[in-house]
Design an enzyme around this catalytic site. Structure first.
Site, short mmCIF file in Angstrom:
data_model
loop_
_atom_site.label_atom_id
_atom_site.label_comp_id
_atom_site.label_asym_id
_atom_site.label_seq_id
_atom_site.Cartn_x
_atom_site.Cartn_y
_atom_site.Cartn_z
CB SER A 44 -1.41 10.53 5.03
OG SER A 44 -1.18 9.22 5.55
CB SER A 46 -0.28 5.71 3.83
OG SER A 46 -0.61 5.65 5.20
CE LYS A 107 2.62 3.97 6.92
NZ LYS A 107 2.10 4.72 5.75
CB SER A 204 2.06 3.31 1.84
OG SER A 204 2.33 3.02 3.20
#
Length: 260
Positions: A44, A46, A107, A204
């Site tokens: 993804s 994010s 993250k 995100s």
């Protein structure tokens, strides 16, 4: 022993040695994967522009020690961490999602236990102190739906953030000024937990929303280095059906980039 018999014996010995080498190589690879470095891919956007869809990277399991999530199938044989070492603010971390422990997320750690985290008009505040955020340039990216039925070019503003106390400097994207996640309440990070945010701040799912605070036990490791990257998120990206196009679909310049 005849020449024919000797030839057959030599061939049999060669196959045996080859099989041993393959088994030993697989065993070493498995040990490295289980205890030291695990490969992950980025599915993804994010973490754009730090990490792109189609990046493949190695994650160091030694960085934070081992929990049950460090091992295949997450065997529930012990709790907490062995050889534990806490992450530093600003590190990019792979962790198991607290709400669904079958999913891996990646993250950046922005909040440590006891920190107070808040977003104010798109500026990250840590313990009531704004984190310096300086405009850098425009980041343009072609984004497609999962089936490539529709693609569009998206232009972001890219900023440089520098975390306090000698923390790292990295880039973040801002698509919409004062967007949904640009103004938040104050989050006070509980003991033994961490506050995670994606570098693509308006796109995100992180601790500001569904992820919440991430327990120390859920950390898998620190993202270290990109070892492969393919433009699978672009309209003509990585055309697997045509090997002759692969050299043009691979992002060669991202190979061996350190994750910062």
């Amino acid at each position: 022993m005849s020449l024919e018999t000797e030839t057959k014996a030599s061939a049999g010995s060669g196959w045996t040695e080859t099989a041993k080498i393959i088994v030993q190589a697989l065993a070493i690879a498995m040990i490295v994967r289980v205890f030291f470095y695990q490969p992950f891919n980025i599915p993804s956007g994010s973490m754009k522009s730090t990490l792109l869809i189609g990046d493949y990277l190695f994650v160091s399991k030694l960085s934070y020690g081992y929990s049950r999530f460090s091992f295949p199938f997450s065997p529930n044989v012990f709790s907490g961490r062995i050889f534990a070492a806490e992450p530093k603010r600003g590190e990019v971390v792979v962790f198991r999602l607290p709400q669904d422990q079958s999913l891996d997320y990646i993250k950046r750690v922005v909040g440590l236990p006891g920190d107070k985290i808040q977003m104010k008009h798109g500026v990250l505040n840590i313990n009531n102190v704004p984190v310096p955020k300086v405009y850098k340039d425009e980041f343009s990216n072609v984004e497609c739906d999962p089936y490539y039925r529709h693609c569009r070019r998206v232009n972001y503003k890219r900023f440089v953030e520098t975390l306090p106390d000698g923390g790292p400097t990295y880039t973040v994207l801002d698509l919409e000024p004062d967007g949904e996640f640009d103004n938040t309440d104050v989050y006070e990070v509980p003991p033994g937990h961490y506050f995670m945010m994606g570098d693509n701040r308006d796109n995100s799912s992180d601790s500001r929303a569904t992820v919440g605070y991430v327990p120390f036990e859920n950390l898998i490791g620190r993202a270290e280095i990109i070892f492969f990257s393919a433009a699978i998120d672009e309209p003509d990206g990585m055309r697997w059906y045509s090997p002759w196009t692969w050299p043009f679909d691979i992002r060669w310049t991202r190979f061996f980039n350190l994750v910062r």
